[in-house]
Design a protein around this motif. Sequence first.
Motif, mmCIF file in Angstrom:
data_model
loop_
_atom_site.group_PDB
_atom_site.id
_atom_site.type_symbol
_atom_site.label_atom_id
_atom_site.label_comp_id
_atom_site.label_asym_id
_atom_site.label_seq_id
_atom_site.Cartn_x
_atom_site.Cartn_y
_atom_site.Cartn_z
ATOM 1 N N ARG A 131 21.245 62.292 -23.696
ATOM 2 C CA ARG A 131 21.727 62.167 -22.218
ATOM 3 C C ARG A 131 21.557 63.250 -21.441
ATOM 4 O O ARG A 131 21.803 64.433 -21.669
ATOM 5 N N THR A 178 21.391 65.087 -17.263
ATOM 6 C CA THR A 178 21.638 64.941 -15.903
ATOM 7 C C THR A 178 21.240 66.052 -15.209
ATOM 8 O O THR A 178 20.918 67.242 -15.613
ATOM 9 N N SER A 221 17.659 51.844 -23.606
ATOM 10 C CA SER A 221 17.177 53.228 -23.348
ATOM 11 C C SER A 221 16.670 53.288 -21.925
ATOM 12 O O SER A 221 16.103 52.266 -21.456
ATOM 13 N N THR A 222 16.806 54.300 -21.085
ATOM 14 C CA THR A 222 16.176 54.695 -19.907
ATOM 15 C C THR A 222 14.644 54.548 -20.042
ATOM 16 O O THR A 222 14.295 55.518 -20.962
ATOM 17 N N VAL A 231 11.076 58.868 -15.575
ATOM 18 C CA VAL A 231 12.068 58.548 -14.834
ATOM 19 C C VAL A 231 12.347 59.603 -13.887
ATOM 20 O O VAL A 231 12.172 60.905 -14.363
ATOM 21 N N LEU A 245 14.987 61.817 -11.680
ATOM 22 C CA LEU A 245 16.392 62.133 -11.570
ATOM 23 C C LEU A 245 16.651 63.252 -10.330
ATOM 24 O O LEU A 245 16.151 64.170 -10.368
ATOM 25 N N GLU A 302 21.936 62.794 -10.836
ATOM 26 C CA GLU A 302 21.690 61.430 -11.722
ATOM 27 C C GLU A 302 21.572 61.755 -13.077
ATOM 28 O O GLU A 302 21.150 62.780 -13.494
ATOM 29 N N SER A 303 21.902 60.429 -13.958
ATOM 30 C CA SER A 303 21.752 61.062 -15.450
ATOM 31 C C SER A 303 20.985 59.880 -15.933
ATOM 32 O O SER A 303 20.696 58.651 -15.370
ATOM 33 N N ALA A 304 20.285 60.087 -17.157
ATOM 34 C CA ALA A 304 19.497 59.135 -17.779
ATOM 35 C C ALA A 304 20.078 59.206 -19.455
ATOM 36 O O ALA A 304 20.290 60.295 -19.921
ATOM 37 N N THR A 305 19.910 58.178 -19.946
ATOM 38 C CA THR A 305 20.437 58.067 -21.515
ATOM 39 C C THR A 305 19.235 57.648 -22.091
ATOM 40 O O THR A 305 18.752 56.439 -22.056
#
Length: 211
Positions: A100, A102, A134-135, A139, A141, A145-148
């Motif tokens: 994860r 951020t 999954s993201t 991507v 951010l 903002e977050s991505a996993t």
Amino acid sequence: MSWNKQKNAMWAGALLIVGVLTFCIGAAVGASQTLKNFQDTFIPLMSMIGTWVAGIATAGAVWTALWLAETERRSDVESLKGMCNYTITSSGQTGRLAVRATADGKRPTRVKSLEFQSPKTQFLLAVSWFDSRSTKLPVTLSYGESATFILDSPAEVELLNFISEHCQGSAQGLKVVVCSTLREHDIALPHDLTTSLEQRASQCKRDWSAK
């Protein structure tokens, strides 16, 4: 010239000015034997001091402007904070390894890829298998903002093989590297996770040897 060198040069200039002013005042007082001599020497000296003080104030304003500009430049960068551990993607499903990330910098961060690196080897493991939930990569951010990124089973098998074959069976020092457009962001693995990966890598090696 770097910011540190500029700062040191300005401090040196300020100290030199203070030293010269102190010397001039001392010389004026020492050379004056009468009140008239003192006035004839001290009044022009004070006028000169006013000019020097104005110069010091100008230098201080320039230093402040440079300091603010440098502070802004340092903060206007890509920055990510993150964590890596097992996650449950659905009820009853085996935990999957997930990363994860951020964004916590002023500049948007465009994440392009993930890889694992270890001090035990010069090789790295690029992650190419991701779970469907999954993201998606790449991507972008923005702040907050977050991505996993959830690893799929083949990716975990590759990681266990990487630990076993290239890291001497040790996951100590293993880290996730999130690669963005401008830099690489390191995410350390918690101790319980590295211990679990070492145990799983050892078990997989025994299973492969038995086949």
